[in-house]
Design a protein around this motif. Structure first.
Motif, short mmCIF file in Angstrom:
data_model
loop_
_atom_site.label_atom_id
_atom_site.label_comp_id
_atom_site.label_asym_id
_atom_site.label_seq_id
_atom_site.Cartn_x
_atom_site.Cartn_y
_atom_site.Cartn_z
N TYR A 168 -6.79 0.11 -2.67
CA TYR A 168 -7.76 -0.83 -2.11
C TYR A 168 -8.31 -1.75 -3.19
CZ TYR A 168 -7.30 2.15 1.91
OH TYR A 168 -6.76 2.83 2.97
N VAL A 169 -8.60 -1.20 -4.36
CA VAL A 169 -9.01 -1.99 -5.51
C VAL A 169 -8.10 -1.58 -6.65
CG1 VAL A 169 -10.85 -2.35 -7.20
CG2 VAL A 169 -11.40 -2.24 -4.77
N PRO A 170 -7.32 -2.48 -7.19
CA PRO A 170 -7.28 -3.91 -6.92
C PRO A 170 -6.38 -4.33 -5.77
CG PRO A 170 -5.81 -3.43 -8.73
CD PRO A 170 -6.45 -2.11 -8.32
N GLY A 171 -5.70 -3.38 -5.12
CA GLY A 171 -4.66 -3.70 -4.15
C GLY A 171 -5.02 -4.69 -3.05
N ARG A 172 -6.27 -4.71 -2.57
CA ARG A 172 -6.66 -5.58 -1.45
C ARG A 172 -7.65 -6.68 -1.85
NH1 ARG A 172 -4.25 -6.40 2.82
NH2 ARG A 172 -6.03 -6.28 4.19
N ALA A 227 -6.23 12.21 0.72
CA ALA A 227 -5.09 11.56 0.07
C ALA A 227 -5.26 10.05 0.00
CB ALA A 227 -3.80 11.90 0.81
N ILE A 228 -6.21 9.52 0.72
CA ILE A 228 -6.45 8.06 0.71
C ILE A 228 -7.25 7.75 -0.55
CG2 ILE A 228 -7.50 6.14 1.93
CD1 ILE A 228 -6.89 7.66 4.53
N ARG A 229 -6.66 6.95 -1.40
CA ARG A 229 -7.26 6.65 -2.70
C ARG A 229 -7.80 5.23 -2.73
NH1 ARG A 229 -1.84 7.71 -5.66
NH2 ARG A 229 -1.70 5.80 -4.51
N PHE A 230 -9.04 5.12 -3.19
CA PHE A 230 -9.65 3.80 -3.31
C PHE A 230 -8.91 2.97 -4.36
CE2 PHE A 230 -13.15 0.99 -4.86
CZ PHE A 230 -13.27 0.25 -3.70
N GLU A 231 -8.65 3.58 -5.50
CA GLU A 231 -7.88 2.91 -6.55
C GLU A 231 -6.52 3.57 -6.66
OE1 GLU A 231 -9.93 2.33 -10.29
OE2 GLU A 231 -11.85 2.45 -9.25
N PRO A 232 -5.46 2.88 -6.72
CA PRO A 232 -5.25 1.44 -6.81
C PRO A 232 -4.98 0.76 -5.46
CG PRO A 232 -3.18 2.51 -7.26
CD PRO A 232 -4.19 3.60 -6.94
N MET A 289 0.83 -1.18 0.00
CA MET A 289 0.00 0.00 0.00
C MET A 289 0.88 1.25 0.00
SD MET A 289 -3.37 -0.47 2.04
CE MET A 289 -4.50 -1.71 1.59
N SER A 290 0.29 2.33 -0.33
CA SER A 290 1.04 3.58 -0.46
C SER A 290 1.41 4.16 0.89
CB SER A 290 0.21 4.60 -1.23
OG SER A 290 -0.02 4.16 -2.53
N ASP A 291 2.37 5.08 0.86
CA ASP A 291 2.85 5.73 2.08
C ASP A 291 1.84 6.69 2.68
OD1 ASP A 291 5.26 4.42 2.06
OD2 ASP A 291 6.22 5.94 0.80
N PRO A 345 -12.46 -4.22 0.65
CA PRO A 345 -11.63 -3.05 0.39
C PRO A 345 -12.39 -1.73 0.57
CG PRO A 345 -11.20 -4.71 -1.27
CD PRO A 345 -12.38 -5.19 -0.45
N GLY A 346 -13.67 -1.73 0.26
CA GLY A 346 -14.46 -0.51 0.45
C GLY A 346 -14.54 -0.10 1.91
N TRP A 347 -14.78 -1.07 2.79
CA TRP A 347 -14.84 -0.74 4.22
C TRP A 347 -13.46 -0.40 4.75
CZ3 TRP A 347 -18.98 1.28 5.19
CH2 TRP A 347 -20.22 0.72 4.89
#
Length: 175
Positions: free
Chosen positions: A160-164, A153-158, A1-3, A133-135
């Protein structure tokens, strides 16, 4: 995941996403502060607006929540089934034929820390790979809101989706 995702410093055991013994998806996050602080973050419309969305209505008869991070900022209806503050909130969202029953619990997790756990029964891996990933996304926004992080700054893509997605798919036994 990102920093950019929230950091927990010297917190007790950190975030986790599992199936609980009852077969419900369980996503846990730690927040600095007291149980009462966490409860306010989950139930006060001014605070929910910082990480999830604002809500209006009467919890006794039904509320509407505007989901800030979703495209078009839609409103969704919710019915509160249990409000046992400051420890447990159970609500139902979604369509009558396919409701989502969500349980949020709040408990002490160590000196200065509180755990918030969201539970939802999700029947199959295909649904869990998007719901989970949504929750996580929204609960990480909750953490950021409580730790003075940048919620936007928290991004759903990438991340959480597809990341998780693979993580949540793997929680379900192959059939």
């Amino acid at each position: 995941m990102s920093d950019h995702l929230p950091r927990f410093g010297d917190a007790p055991a950190g975030p986790s996403s599992t199936l609980d013994p009852d077969g419900r998806l369980a996503i846990r996050r730690l927040l600095p502060g007291t149980v009462e602080d966490a409860w306010s973050a989950l139930t006060d419309p001014a605070q929910t607006a910082t990480w999830f969305g604002t809500w209006r209505g009467d919890p006794a008869t039904g509320i509407e929540v505007q989901m800030d991070a979703e495209e078009g900022r839609p409103w969704m209806e919710a019915r509160v089934h249990v409000c046992d503050g400051p420890r447990r909130l159970e609500l139902e969202t979604g369509e009558a034929g396919d409701p989502w029953v969500l349980e949020l619990t709040v408990e002490e997790a160590g000196p200065g820390w509180t755990a918030v756990t969201l539970r939802q029964r999700v029947a199959e891996a295909e649904a869990a790979e998007m719901i989970g990933p949504g929750w996580e996304f929204y609960l990480d926004r909750l953490v950021a809101s409580r730790t003075r992080g940048d919620v936007t700054a928290i991004r759903f893509e990438p991340d959480y989706v597809p990341g998780r997605c693979d993580h949540f798919r793997a929680l379900y036994p192959a059939t």
